[in-house]
Design a protein around this motif. Structure first.
Motif, short mmCIF file in Angstrom:
data_model
loop_
_atom_site.label_atom_id
_atom_site.label_comp_id
_atom_site.label_asym_id
_atom_site.label_seq_id
_atom_site.Cartn_x
_atom_site.Cartn_y
_atom_site.Cartn_z
N ALA A 7 -28.72 -17.37 -19.82
CA ALA A 7 -30.02 -18.03 -19.62
C ALA A 7 -31.18 -17.12 -19.98
O ALA A 7 -32.24 -17.16 -19.35
CB ALA A 7 -30.14 -18.52 -18.18
N SER A 8 -30.99 -16.30 -21.01
CA SER A 8 -32.04 -15.38 -21.45
C SER A 8 -32.31 -15.60 -22.94
O SER A 8 -31.55 -16.29 -23.62
CB SER A 8 -31.63 -13.92 -21.21
N SER A 9 -33.38 -15.00 -23.43
CA SER A 9 -33.73 -15.19 -24.83
C SER A 9 -34.32 -13.90 -25.39
O SER A 9 -34.69 -12.99 -24.65
CB SER A 9 -34.72 -16.34 -25.00
N MET A 10 -34.39 -13.85 -26.71
CA MET A 10 -35.11 -12.77 -27.38
C MET A 10 -35.99 -13.39 -28.45
O MET A 10 -35.66 -14.43 -29.04
CB MET A 10 -34.14 -11.76 -28.00
N SER A 11 -37.14 -12.76 -28.70
CA SER A 11 -38.09 -13.26 -29.69
C SER A 11 -38.36 -12.19 -30.72
O SER A 11 -38.58 -11.01 -30.38
CB SER A 11 -39.41 -13.67 -29.00
N LEU A 12 -38.37 -12.59 -31.98
CA LEU A 12 -38.64 -11.69 -33.10
C LEU A 12 -39.90 -12.19 -33.79
O LEU A 12 -39.88 -13.21 -34.49
CB LEU A 12 -37.45 -11.68 -34.07
N VAL A 13 -41.03 -11.50 -33.57
CA VAL A 13 -42.32 -11.92 -34.09
C VAL A 13 -42.52 -11.32 -35.48
O VAL A 13 -42.24 -10.13 -35.70
CB VAL A 13 -43.46 -11.48 -33.14
N ASN A 14 -43.02 -12.14 -36.41
CA ASN A 14 -43.20 -11.71 -37.79
C ASN A 14 -41.95 -10.98 -38.27
O ASN A 14 -41.98 -9.86 -38.77
CB ASN A 14 -44.43 -10.80 -37.92
N VAL A 15 -40.82 -11.67 -38.11
CA VAL A 15 -39.51 -11.03 -38.25
C VAL A 15 -39.26 -10.50 -39.65
O VAL A 15 -38.64 -9.43 -39.82
CB VAL A 15 -38.40 -12.02 -37.82
N VAL A 16 -39.73 -11.19 -40.69
CA VAL A 16 -39.46 -10.75 -42.06
C VAL A 16 -40.10 -9.39 -42.32
O VAL A 16 -39.50 -8.51 -42.95
CB VAL A 16 -39.95 -11.81 -43.06
N SER A 17 -41.31 -9.20 -41.82
CA SER A 17 -42.01 -7.94 -42.05
C SER A 17 -41.67 -6.89 -41.00
O SER A 17 -41.28 -5.76 -41.32
CB SER A 17 -43.52 -8.18 -42.05
N ASN A 18 -41.77 -7.24 -39.72
CA ASN A 18 -41.62 -6.25 -38.66
C ASN A 18 -40.20 -5.70 -38.54
O ASN A 18 -40.00 -4.52 -38.25
CB ASN A 18 -42.04 -6.85 -37.31
N LEU A 19 -39.21 -6.56 -38.73
CA LEU A 19 -37.82 -6.13 -38.57
C LEU A 19 -37.18 -5.71 -39.88
O LEU A 19 -36.48 -4.70 -39.96
CB LEU A 19 -36.99 -7.23 -37.91
N PHE A 20 -37.46 -6.48 -40.94
CA PHE A 20 -36.76 -6.24 -42.20
C PHE A 20 -37.62 -5.59 -43.27
O PHE A 20 -37.16 -5.34 -44.39
CB PHE A 20 -36.17 -7.56 -42.72
N THR B 158 -31.26 -1.14 -39.20
CA THR B 158 -30.85 -2.11 -40.21
C THR B 158 -30.09 -1.41 -41.32
O THR B 158 -30.22 -0.20 -41.52
CB THR B 158 -32.06 -2.85 -40.81
N SER B 159 -29.29 -2.17 -42.04
CA SER B 159 -28.54 -1.64 -43.18
C SER B 159 -28.38 -2.74 -44.21
O SER B 159 -28.51 -3.94 -43.91
CB SER B 159 -27.18 -1.10 -42.75
N THR B 160 -28.09 -2.35 -45.45
CA THR B 160 -27.92 -3.30 -46.55
C THR B 160 -26.43 -3.62 -46.71
O THR B 160 -25.60 -2.72 -46.80
CB THR B 160 -28.47 -2.71 -47.86
N VAL B 161 -26.12 -4.91 -46.74
CA VAL B 161 -24.73 -5.35 -46.76
C VAL B 161 -24.58 -6.63 -47.57
O VAL B 161 -25.57 -7.27 -47.93
CB VAL B 161 -24.19 -5.61 -45.33
N ASN B 162 -23.33 -7.01 -47.80
CA ASN B 162 -23.00 -8.37 -48.20
C ASN B 162 -22.60 -9.12 -46.94
O ASN B 162 -21.73 -8.64 -46.19
CB ASN B 162 -21.82 -8.39 -49.18
N SER C 200 -28.05 -8.46 -48.57
CA SER C 200 -28.79 -8.79 -47.36
C SER C 200 -29.05 -7.53 -46.55
O SER C 200 -28.37 -6.52 -46.70
CB SER C 200 -27.99 -9.78 -46.50
N THR C 201 -30.05 -7.61 -45.68
CA THR C 201 -30.30 -6.56 -44.69
C THR C 201 -29.90 -7.13 -43.33
O THR C 201 -30.28 -8.25 -42.98
CB THR C 201 -31.78 -6.15 -44.68
#
Length: 266
Positions: A77-90, A6-10, A66-67
């Motif tokens: 026909a595929s998907s991705m899931s981001l669980v507890n995305v605010v904490s775990n990813l960002f 991740t990185s901080t950007v506008n 933003s991050t």
């Protein structure tokens, strides 16, 4: 699974004809003994091409930056899931904000967001509307949120890259005035008006005074901790203001009178 860097950007401006998706009001909080977390899933509904150049931006409430996380293409026909995305990813373990989804072919994407809350061993899950930049309210347009109640939150998202002001009129069950406010929203920013709906109000009418475009929804939480969203049912489907909208109701429910008006347009 390893998270992407991740990185901080506008966030970049939205080009003419480009589609962006927004999920404002997502949280990762530990208030008063309760825990709340947000989850996001993105599905590629196309059977012909991958979702490419996929980026998810998180903008914390009150922040001008933003991050961003960049993802590998999502196959057909595929998907991705981001669980507890605010904490775990960002990395925001106690905060609230907006997720913005950008990519080169988001017309082929289906996104779904939820908030999970746990209090005294009871767990509830509520949905968060995915707001589309191409179906937002333009200057002079209204967004009608019917089925709110006193103490509910309002979330208003700017979706075009220009700041905007809105007029919010609250109405009681007889159609009488229950309050008015006139907040402003920065470009590609969101505001969460926590607990702003007055007691006795059942409808919030959000009028866009421009110049930017906006999308809005209400979030209701009852005494048990159960939470749900109230949106304008015509807006996501891009329906004409006077087109009839079929509304599913639950026979025998004592709350049918409240729910049956959700999304009604006048």
């Amino acid at each position: 699974t390893t998270n992407p860097p991740t990185s901080t950007v506008n966030p970049p401006s939205i080009d003419t004809g480009e589609l962006a998706l927004f999920a404002p009001g997502l949280v990762s909080l530990l208030p008063n003994g309760a825990t709340s977390s947000s989850n996001l899933s993105i599905t590629n509904i196309s059977t012909a091409s991958a979702l490419s150049d996929l980026k998810v931006f998180f903008t914390a409430a009150g922040s001008a930056l933003s991050t961003v996380a960049s993802f590998n293409p999502v196959g057909t026909a595929s998907s991705m899931s981001l669980v507890n995305v605010v904490s775990n990813l960002f990395g925001s373990s106690s905060g609230t904000g907006t997720l913005q989804i950008r990519g080169s072919n988001l017309a082929n994407a289906s996104a779904f967001a939820t908030i999970t809350s746990t209090l005294v061993g009871a767990t509830t899950i509520g949905d968060v509307p995915i707001l589309r930049s191409d179906r937002s309210a333009k200057l002079g347009d209204v967004t009608v949120l019917t089925g709110v109640r006193g103490g509910a939150d309002l979330n208003v998202q700017e979706t075009s890259g220009q700041s905007a002001t809105v007029r919010i009129d609250f109405l009681n069950e007889s159609g009488g005035a229950a309050g008015t406010m006139n907040p402003s929203i920065g470009a590609l920013s969101a505001i969460t008006l926590a607990g702003v709906v007055p007691n006795g109000a059942v409808t919030a009418i959000v009028t866009n005074n421009g110049p930017g475009n906006i999308a809005a929804y209400a979030r209701v939480t009852d005494a048990s901790g159960a939470t749900w969203s109230v949106g304008d049912g015509a807006r996501p489907q891009d329906l004409a203001a006077r087109r009839a909208i079929p509304l599913p109701c639950s026979p025998g429910s004592t709350a049918v009178g409240d729910r049956a008006l959700v999304g009604a347009r006048h």
